[in-house]
Enzyme design. Sequence first.
Site, mmCIF file in Angstrom:
data_model
loop_
_atom_site.group_PDB
_atom_site.id
_atom_site.type_symbol
_atom_site.label_atom_id
_atom_site.label_comp_id
_atom_site.label_asym_id
_atom_site.label_seq_id
_atom_site.Cartn_x
_atom_site.Cartn_y
_atom_site.Cartn_z
ATOM 1 N N GLN A 86 140.365 42.378 36.555
ATOM 2 C CA GLN A 86 139.478 41.326 36.036
ATOM 3 C C GLN A 86 140.169 39.968 36.172
ATOM 4 O O GLN A 86 139.570 38.943 35.911
ATOM 5 C CB GLN A 86 139.159 41.574 34.557
ATOM 6 C CG GLN A 86 138.463 42.890 34.289
ATOM 7 C CD GLN A 86 138.376 43.169 32.798
ATOM 8 O OE1 GLN A 86 137.462 42.716 32.115
ATOM 9 N NE2 GLN A 86 139.350 43.902 32.291
ATOM 10 N N HIS B 152 136.357 39.466 39.229
ATOM 11 C CA HIS B 152 135.954 38.133 38.766
ATOM 12 C C HIS B 152 136.377 37.026 39.711
ATOM 13 O O HIS B 152 136.501 35.875 39.308
ATOM 14 C CB HIS B 152 136.539 37.866 37.364
ATOM 15 C CG HIS B 152 135.992 38.773 36.335
ATOM 16 N ND1 HIS B 152 136.594 38.982 35.122
ATOM 17 C CD2 HIS B 152 134.894 39.563 36.346
ATOM 18 C CE1 HIS B 152 135.875 39.851 34.423
ATOM 19 N NE2 HIS B 152 134.845 40.223 35.146
ATOM 20 N N CYS C 11 133.025 24.963 48.016
ATOM 21 C CA CYS C 11 131.976 23.962 47.801
ATOM 22 C C CYS C 11 130.700 24.629 47.288
ATOM 23 O O CYS C 11 130.243 25.632 47.853
ATOM 24 C CB CYS C 11 131.678 23.239 49.124
ATOM 25 S SG CYS C 11 130.309 22.077 48.983
HETATM 26 P P1 NAD Z 1 128.479 39.458 30.927
HETATM 27 O O1 NAD Z 1 129.206 40.428 30.069
HETATM 28 O O2 NAD Z 1 127.296 38.745 30.368
HETATM 29 O O3 NAD Z 1 128.050 40.182 32.297
HETATM 30 C C1 NAD Z 1 128.824 40.033 33.413
HETATM 31 C C2 NAD Z 1 127.941 39.510 34.556
HETATM 32 O O4 NAD Z 1 127.739 40.592 35.415
HETATM 33 C C3 NAD Z 1 126.591 38.995 34.131
HETATM 34 O O5 NAD Z 1 126.219 37.918 34.934
HETATM 35 C C4 NAD Z 1 125.660 40.196 34.364
HETATM 36 O O6 NAD Z 1 124.396 39.828 34.857
HETATM 37 C C5 NAD Z 1 126.366 40.922 35.487
HETATM 38 N N1 NAD Z 1 126.307 42.371 35.301
HETATM 39 C C6 NAD Z 1 126.409 43.030 34.149
HETATM 40 N N2 NAD Z 1 126.326 44.353 34.377
HETATM 41 C C7 NAD Z 1 126.177 44.500 35.712
HETATM 42 C C8 NAD Z 1 126.047 45.621 36.577
HETATM 43 N N3 NAD Z 1 126.055 46.882 36.086
HETATM 44 N N4 NAD Z 1 125.917 45.410 37.890
HETATM 45 C C9 NAD Z 1 125.905 44.151 38.381
HETATM 46 N N5 NAD Z 1 126.023 43.048 37.634
HETATM 47 C C10 NAD Z 1 126.164 43.244 36.309
HETATM 48 O O7 NAD Z 1 129.543 38.398 31.351
HETATM 49 P P2 NAD Z 1 129.304 36.872 31.299
HETATM 50 O O8 NAD Z 1 129.619 36.429 29.902
HETATM 51 O O9 NAD Z 1 127.979 36.533 31.908
HETATM 52 O O10 NAD Z 1 130.448 36.375 32.290
HETATM 53 C C11 NAD Z 1 130.238 36.718 33.662
HETATM 54 C C12 NAD Z 1 131.508 37.283 34.146
HETATM 55 O O11 NAD Z 1 132.410 36.208 34.455
HETATM 56 C C13 NAD Z 1 132.195 38.160 33.102
HETATM 57 O O12 NAD Z 1 132.619 39.326 33.756
HETATM 58 C C14 NAD Z 1 133.370 37.335 32.687
HETATM 59 O O13 NAD Z 1 134.462 38.180 32.401
HETATM 60 C C15 NAD Z 1 133.646 36.533 33.923
HETATM 61 N N6 NAD Z 1 134.353 35.302 33.590
HETATM 62 C C16 NAD Z 1 135.407 34.964 34.344
HETATM 63 C C17 NAD Z 1 136.080 33.824 34.038
HETATM 64 C C18 NAD Z 1 137.255 33.472 34.847
HETATM 65 O O14 NAD Z 1 137.808 32.421 34.668
HETATM 66 N N7 NAD Z 1 137.629 34.402 35.711
HETATM 67 C C19 NAD Z 1 135.668 33.000 33.002
HETATM 68 C C20 NAD Z 1 134.563 33.382 32.279
HETATM 69 C C21 NAD Z 1 133.888 34.538 32.573
HETATM 70 N N1 APR Z 2 151.179 44.098 26.805
HETATM 71 C C1 APR Z 2 150.123 44.867 26.379
HETATM 72 N N2 APR Z 2 148.916 44.335 26.034
HETATM 73 C C2 APR Z 2 148.790 42.991 26.099
HETATM 74 C C3 APR Z 2 149.843 42.135 26.500
HETATM 75 C C4 APR Z 2 151.080 42.755 26.870
HETATM 76 N N3 APR Z 2 152.128 42.031 27.280
HETATM 77 N N4 APR Z 2 149.398 40.851 26.430
HETATM 78 C C5 APR Z 2 148.130 40.891 25.982
HETATM 79 N N5 APR Z 2 147.770 42.172 25.778
HETATM 80 C C6 APR Z 2 146.430 42.674 25.368
HETATM 81 C C7 APR Z 2 145.830 41.921 24.220
HETATM 82 O O1 APR Z 2 146.117 42.582 23.004
HETATM 83 C C8 APR Z 2 144.332 41.963 24.550
HETATM 84 O O2 APR Z 2 143.672 42.991 23.816
HETATM 85 O O3 APR Z 2 145.597 42.444 26.496
HETATM 86 C C9 APR Z 2 144.268 42.302 26.046
HETATM 87 C C10 APR Z 2 143.601 41.205 26.864
HETATM 88 O O4 APR Z 2 142.246 41.205 26.494
HETATM 89 P P1 APR Z 2 141.370 39.905 26.796
HETATM 90 O O5 APR Z 2 142.120 38.704 26.353
HETATM 91 O O6 APR Z 2 140.002 40.168 26.236
HETATM 92 O O7 APR Z 2 141.312 39.839 28.378
HETATM 93 P P2 APR Z 2 140.387 40.688 29.337
HETATM 94 O O8 APR Z 2 140.080 42.028 28.754
HETATM 95 O O9 APR Z 2 141.011 40.643 30.669
HETATM 96 O O10 APR Z 2 139.021 39.814 29.371
HETATM 97 C C11 APR Z 2 137.995 40.233 30.286
HETATM 98 O O11 APR Z 2 136.758 38.201 29.917
HETATM 99 O O12 APR Z 2 136.496 35.919 29.702
HETATM 100 C C12 APR Z 2 136.522 36.947 30.572
HETATM 101 O O13 APR Z 2 136.907 36.625 32.814
HETATM 102 C C13 APR Z 2 137.554 36.804 31.628
HETATM 103 O O14 APR Z 2 138.441 38.556 32.975
HETATM 104 C C14 APR Z 2 138.282 38.129 31.634
HETATM 105 C C15 APR Z 2 137.347 39.029 30.883
#
Ligand code: NAD
Ligand code: APR
Length: 236
Positions: free
Chosen positions: A95, A113, A121
Site C-alpha cells: 500500500q 496506491h 500531468c
Molecule cells: P476507500 O476505502 O474509499 O476505497 C478505495 C478506493 O478503491 C475507492 O475509490 C473505491 O472506489 C475503490 N475500491 C474499493 N473497493 C474496490 C474493489 N473491490 N475493486 C476496485 N476498486 C475498489 O479509499 P479512499 O478513502 O477512497 O482512498 C482511495 C485510496 O487511496 C485508498 O486505498 C487510500 O489508501 C489511498 N490513498 C493513498 C494516499 C497516498 O498518499 N498514497 C493518500 C490517501 C489515500
Molecule cells: N513495526 C510494526 N508495526 C508498525 C511499525 C513498526 N516499526 N510502525 C508502525 N507500525 C504499525 C502501526 O501500529 C499501524 O497499525 O503499522 C500500522 C500502519 O497502519 P496505518 O498507519 O493505517 O497505515 P496503512 O495500513 O498502510 O494505511 C493504509 O491508508 O491513507 C491510506 O494510502 C494510505 O496506504 C495507506 C492506507
Amino acid sequence: MLLEKLKESNYTVVLTGAGMSTESGLPDFRSSGGLWAKEDPSAIASTDALNRNVEKFFEFYRHRVIGLQSCKPHGGHEILAKWEREGLIQSIITQNVDGFHQEAGSKNVVELHGTLQKVHCQSCGKEYNNDKYVNEQYQCECGGKLRPSVVLFGEMLPEEALLKAAEESEKADLFIVFGSSLTVTPANQFPLIAKQNGAHLTIVNMEPTELDLYADETVHGRKIGEILKELHVSLR
Ligand code: NAD
Ligand code: APR
C-alpha cells in the site's frame, strides 16, 4: 510458528503497509504520530483537494516528497528482497508509495496506491520525476497541473494492480501482513482472499488490526525490522 511456515510454504505473499517504512523515518498514517493525526486525509490527499485546495495539496505532497528523498529502505526491506532472491517469498503487495521495496531489490512488487517517486500531468498524463515538487514546479509543459502518481482518496485503484494482487493472494499458501492497520478497502480484502483459498494468515503489526480475528497467527508490540532480522538469522 512463522519461521516453520516460511520454510515449508510453496507460495508466500507479503502485504505491507506504512508500518514497513516507519523504521526508515517515514511516518505512518494512523499511529499516534501518524500523518492522519495532523491532517484530515480526505481534505488534503484527495482529488477534491487537488482541484479546490491546490496550494495546501501541493504543500502537503511537496513535504512528503522531501521527506521521502531524505529516507531510504531499512534492513527489513533488504531482507524481503533477499528472501525473494532465495525463493522464500514470491511477491509483495504494498500500500506504500515510497518505492522502498524496489529500491531494496524486490522485483515482484504490486503497488496498490501508486508511487510518490513520480508525478504526472493531470491533463496530458506526461510523467516526471518527483524533483518537480521539490523545486516547486507544479505545471506541465502543456500547462496542465502536475500531481503525484499516487491513488488519492476517492480515486479508484489501478485495475492492473488490483487484478495482480488478487491473483497473487489466490495462489498463496502463506500470506504475511507487515505493518498495516488493515483499515482501507480494497487493500484489506487480500488477506481474506488468501485465507478463503486455504492460506495460513500471519499478521505482524505493532498494534492490533481489523483482521486479527481472521488470522492464524498475530505478532503485536514488536518492530518489524527486528522481527525480520531475527527470522533471517534463524533461517541461516
Ligand atoms: P476507500 O476505502 O474509499 O476505497 C478505495 C478506493 O478503491 C475507492 O475509490 C473505491 O472506489 C475503490 N475500491 C474499493 N473497493 C474496490 C474493489 N473491490 N475493486 C476496485 N476498486 C475498489 O479509499 P479512499 O478513502 O477512497 O482512498 C482511495 C485510496 O487511496 C485508498 O486505498 C487510500 O489508501 C489511498 N490513498 C493513498 C494516499 C497516498 O498518499 N498514497 C493518500 C490517501 C489515500
Ligand atoms: N513495526 C510494526 N508495526 C508498525 C511499525 C513498526 N516499526 N510502525 C508502525 N507500525 C504499525 C502501526 O501500529 C499501524 O497499525 O503499522 C500500522 C500502519 O497502519 P496505518 O498507519 O493505517 O497505515 P496503512 O495500513 O498502510 O494505511 C493504509 O491508508 O491513507 C491510506 O494510502 C494510505 O496506504 C495507506 C492506507
